[in-house]
Design a protein around this motif. Structure first.
Motif, mmCIF file in Angstrom:
data_model
loop_
_atom_site.group_PDB
_atom_site.id
_atom_site.type_symbol
_atom_site.label_atom_id
_atom_site.label_comp_id
_atom_site.label_asym_id
_atom_site.label_seq_id
_atom_site.Cartn_x
_atom_site.Cartn_y
_atom_site.Cartn_z
ATOM 1 N N LYS A 26 0.819 -1.213 0.000
ATOM 2 C CA LYS A 26 0.000 0.000 0.000
ATOM 3 C C LYS A 26 0.858 1.270 0.000
ATOM 4 C CE LYS A 26 -4.098 -2.059 0.880
ATOM 5 N NZ LYS A 26 -5.307 -1.907 0.041
ATOM 6 N N LEU A 27 2.161 1.118 0.247
ATOM 7 C CA LEU A 27 3.036 2.259 0.479
ATOM 8 C C LEU A 27 3.854 2.613 -0.757
ATOM 9 C CD1 LEU A 27 4.486 1.132 3.938
ATOM 10 C CD2 LEU A 27 2.363 2.399 3.496
ATOM 11 N N GLN A 28 4.332 3.848 -0.779
ATOM 12 C CA GLN A 28 5.334 4.240 -1.751
ATOM 13 C C GLN A 28 6.678 3.629 -1.339
ATOM 14 O OE1 GLN A 28 4.782 6.010 -4.603
ATOM 15 N NE2 GLN A 28 2.611 5.881 -4.028
ATOM 16 N N PRO A 29 7.559 3.346 -2.284
ATOM 17 C CA PRO A 29 8.845 2.715 -1.940
ATOM 18 C C PRO A 29 9.653 3.501 -0.905
ATOM 19 C CG PRO A 29 8.492 2.645 -4.315
ATOM 20 C CD PRO A 29 7.386 3.500 -3.751
ATOM 21 N N SER A 30 9.477 4.810 -0.875
ATOM 22 C CA SER A 30 10.265 5.635 0.051
ATOM 23 C C SER A 30 9.692 5.660 1.472
ATOM 24 C CB SER A 30 10.356 7.063 -0.478
ATOM 25 O OG SER A 30 9.056 7.638 -0.602
ATOM 26 N N THR A 31 8.467 5.189 1.645
ATOM 27 C CA THR A 31 7.840 5.223 2.971
ATOM 28 C C THR A 31 8.330 4.063 3.816
ATOM 29 O OG1 THR A 31 5.862 6.260 2.056
ATOM 30 C CG2 THR A 31 5.652 5.246 4.218
ATOM 31 N N LYS A 32 8.811 4.371 4.993
ATOM 32 C CA LYS A 32 9.357 3.351 5.881
ATOM 33 C C LYS A 32 8.234 2.663 6.661
ATOM 34 C CE LYS A 32 13.824 5.627 6.276
ATOM 35 N NZ LYS A 32 13.545 6.518 5.139
ATOM 36 N N PHE A 33 8.565 1.456 7.137
ATOM 37 C CA PHE A 33 7.564 0.613 7.811
ATOM 38 C C PHE A 33 8.010 0.353 9.246
ATOM 39 C CE2 PHE A 33 4.018 -2.392 6.955
ATOM 40 C CZ PHE A 33 3.980 -3.031 8.176
ATOM 41 N N LEU A 34 7.177 0.782 10.190
ATOM 42 C CA LEU A 34 7.404 0.508 11.607
ATOM 43 C C LEU A 34 6.398 -0.542 12.065
ATOM 44 C CD1 LEU A 34 7.966 3.012 14.513
ATOM 45 C CD2 LEU A 34 6.135 1.324 14.662
ATOM 46 N N ALA A 35 6.899 -1.610 12.654
ATOM 47 C CA ALA A 35 6.050 -2.688 13.167
ATOM 48 C C ALA A 35 5.842 -2.514 14.667
ATOM 49 C CB ALA A 35 6.692 -4.046 12.888
ATOM 50 N N VAL A 36 4.597 -2.458 15.073
ATOM 51 C CA VAL A 36 4.273 -2.312 16.492
ATOM 52 C C VAL A 36 4.211 -3.707 17.117
ATOM 53 C CG1 VAL A 36 2.652 -1.376 18.164
ATOM 54 C CG2 VAL A 36 2.980 -0.221 15.964
ATOM 55 N N VAL A 37 5.087 -3.948 18.082
ATOM 56 C CA VAL A 37 5.176 -5.272 18.712
ATOM 57 C C VAL A 37 4.979 -5.176 20.223
ATOM 58 C CG1 VAL A 37 6.572 -6.334 16.895
ATOM 59 C CG2 VAL A 37 7.713 -5.090 18.739
ATOM 60 N N LYS A 38 4.256 -4.155 20.651
ATOM 61 C CA LYS A 38 3.964 -4.000 22.072
ATOM 62 C C LYS A 38 3.017 -5.103 22.542
ATOM 63 C CE LYS A 38 0.161 -0.763 21.226
ATOM 64 N NZ LYS A 38 -0.372 0.590 21.429
ATOM 65 N N ALA A 39 2.879 -5.220 23.865
ATOM 66 C CA ALA A 39 1.945 -6.181 24.464
ATOM 67 C C ALA A 39 2.157 -7.589 23.913
ATOM 68 C CB ALA A 39 0.495 -5.733 24.265
ATOM 69 N N PHE A 40 3.425 -8.049 23.961
ATOM 70 C CA PHE A 40 3.790 -9.383 23.469
ATOM 71 C C PHE A 40 3.390 -9.563 22.009
ATOM 72 C CE2 PHE A 40 3.070 -9.837 28.072
ATOM 73 C CZ PHE A 40 4.316 -10.292 28.477
ATOM 74 N N ALA A 41 3.603 -8.490 21.198
ATOM 75 C CA ALA A 41 3.199 -8.522 19.788
ATOM 76 C C ALA A 41 1.717 -8.881 19.692
ATOM 77 C CB ALA A 41 4.062 -9.477 18.977
ATOM 78 N N TYR A 42 0.916 -8.042 20.346
ATOM 79 C CA TYR A 42 -0.545 -8.198 20.355
ATOM 80 C C TYR A 42 -0.947 -9.603 20.819
ATOM 81 C CZ TYR A 42 -1.181 -3.663 18.120
ATOM 82 O OH TYR A 42 -1.185 -2.304 17.864
ATOM 83 N N GLY A 43 -0.301 -10.027 21.913
ATOM 84 C CA GLY A 43 -0.678 -11.285 22.544
ATOM 85 C C GLY A 43 -0.031 -12.509 21.967
ATOM 86 N N SER A 44 0.846 -12.373 20.990
ATOM 87 C CA SER A 44 1.457 -13.555 20.370
ATOM 88 C C SER A 44 2.808 -13.845 21.014
ATOM 89 C CB SER A 44 1.561 -13.381 18.853
ATOM 90 O OG SER A 44 2.330 -12.242 18.501
ATOM 91 N N ASP A 45 3.892 -13.419 20.402
ATOM 92 C CA ASP A 45 5.236 -13.616 20.951
ATOM 93 C C ASP A 45 6.125 -12.544 20.344
ATOM 94 O OD1 ASP A 45 8.015 -14.511 21.141
ATOM 95 O OD2 ASP A 45 7.223 -16.419 21.864
ATOM 96 N N SER A 46 6.439 -11.515 21.124
ATOM 97 C CA SER A 46 7.138 -10.357 20.574
ATOM 98 C C SER A 46 8.517 -10.717 20.035
ATOM 99 C CB SER A 46 7.256 -9.248 21.622
ATOM 100 O OG SER A 46 7.995 -9.680 22.746
ATOM 101 N N VAL A 47 9.206 -11.627 20.689
ATOM 102 C CA VAL A 47 10.552 -11.994 20.241
ATOM 103 C C VAL A 47 10.497 -12.698 18.896
ATOM 104 C CG1 VAL A 47 12.527 -13.497 20.721
ATOM 105 C CG2 VAL A 47 11.607 -12.023 22.528
ATOM 106 N N GLU A 48 9.647 -13.726 18.779
ATOM 107 C CA GLU A 48 9.579 -14.476 17.523
ATOM 108 C C GLU A 48 9.052 -13.604 16.383
ATOM 109 O OE1 GLU A 48 10.837 -17.364 16.947
ATOM 110 O OE2 GLU A 48 11.377 -17.773 19.023
#
Length: 369
Positions: A26-48
């Motif tokens: 959905k993004l332009q090539p120049s737009t950077k992507f930040l992944a939100v991994v708070k709260a254990f990656a939304y209840g999953s496993d933040s490390v993995e």
């Protein structure tokens, strides 16, 4: 795939890859992507999750608190990590572990600068948050002169980005409000850039912002719930794949007569001869009491089984009168077919809540990409 023999949360890295690639498309090539991994990656496993996203060349991570960032650093995550809600008590840890704080009011701005100076830092990256209508955290537009004056008094920090947060980007009835937020942020950003003398990155969009407001993608976007398979609309959900699958088993089956009751406080009374199944998952595992008494459900052999009575700490009971099943059979609480958003909707809540509520005592199983 092997059937569950106990309560487990399966984490599908293939689904994570799919969602990451879909959102990036959905993004332009120049737009950077930040992944939100708070709260254990939304209840999953933040490390993995973070390890996998790092292999996919994600640009940034975000966590809520410094302690979450420390866990990622200890696991070998080297990408920049934005701490969205740092508190002054964590500032030394933030610097020691190369985390990057969001500074959102005068107190945290002054105290972080003081900590950075005390640690002889030079151009330490910080992120300035502005409030444009969510009214949760953030400086106001009329704070720009104050912020710039404090920043110009020190060489200890440099502003890596300025950002805000959309309040209702998923709500088509609030397009006018969202557009006002976008314009307010752009105006504030321009004033800030003119006074600071350099151009930080700008970011505003969450998952729904990425989908609904392409002109507001700016330099970076922050995606949380979309990475985990939910796009805040039925249409977008069809393009995403849930990462987490919560499963359990039938521990015991009971046959009860009319007017017998089930569970604490005798909250359910049988309407006739019925069969019930007890499942080893309860409110200590993230299945809140709001799902009891017919509000929530599970799936057994492809059929819906409503939760009856009150949810217990470690167990729920479900009605299986019309389901052909036996003790030891797999139970699906949610997966890619029976979605967490559907279960959440049955109790008038949202997928975020049920996902992040899954207890850490539930065994995580990583399904490779």
């Amino acid at each position: 795939m092997p059937k569950a023999k106990e309560t487990v949360l399966e984490i599908d890295l293939g689904a994570l890859t799919h969602n990451f690639n879909y959102l990036k498309s959905k993004l332009q090539p120049s737009t950077k992507f930040l992944a939100v991994v708070k709260a254990f990656a939304y209840g999953s496993d933040s490390v993995e999750v973070a390890k996998h996203l790092q292999t996919l060349d994600v640009d940034y991570f975000a966590v809520a608190y410094a302690s979450e960032g420390v866990v990622l650093r200890d696991a070998g995550i080297t990408r920049p990590i934005l701490v969205l809600h740092p508190l002054p008590t964590s500032f030394e840890t933030i610097i020691e572990r190369c985390l990057e704080p969001s500074l959102y009011n005068a107190k945290v701005l002054k105290e972080f600068i003081a900590t950075a100076e005390a640690h002889n830092q030079s151009n330490y990256p910080v992120h300035i948050k502005f409030n444009t209508g969510l009214n949760r955290l953030g400086f106001w537009e009329n704070d720009v002169d104050y912020i710039v004056s404090k920043l110009q008094e020190t060489k200890s920090v440099i502003v890596k980005s300025i950002f805000s947060h959309l309040a209702a980007s998923e709500d088509k009835n609030e397009v006018s409000f969202s557009n006002k937020q976008i314009e307010s942020f752009k105006s504030t950003a321009k004033a800030f850039e003119n006074k600071i003398g350099y151009k930080p990155w700008l970011h505003l969009c969450n998952t729904s912002g990425v989908i609904n407001y392409p002109d507001a993608h700016l330099d970076l976007v922050r995606c949380g719930i979309g990475l985990y398979g939910f796009g805040n609309s039925a249409k977008e959900d069809e393009s995403l794949r849930p990462v987490a699958r919560l499963k359990s088993v039938i521990s015991q089956i009971h046959k009860i007569e009319k007017d017998e009751t089930v569970g604490y406080n005798r909250a359910y009374k049988s309407k006739g001869f019925e069969k019930t199944a007890t499942i080893p998952i309860g409110h200590a595992d993230g299945i809140s009491r709001i799902y009891g008494n017919g509000n929530g459900f599970v799936f057994i052999n492809g059929k819906k089984a409503p939760i009856i009575g009150n949810v217990c700490m470690d167990m729920v009971m479900v009605n299986i009168t019309n389901i052909d099943c036996k003790e030891g059979d797999e139970v699906v609480v949610f997966d890619s077919g029976y979605k967490a958003s559907d279960l959440a909707e049955s109790a008038q809540t949202i997928s975020y809540e049920i996902l992040t509520a899954i207890s850490q005592r539930v065994k995580r199983i990583i399904i490779a990409d």
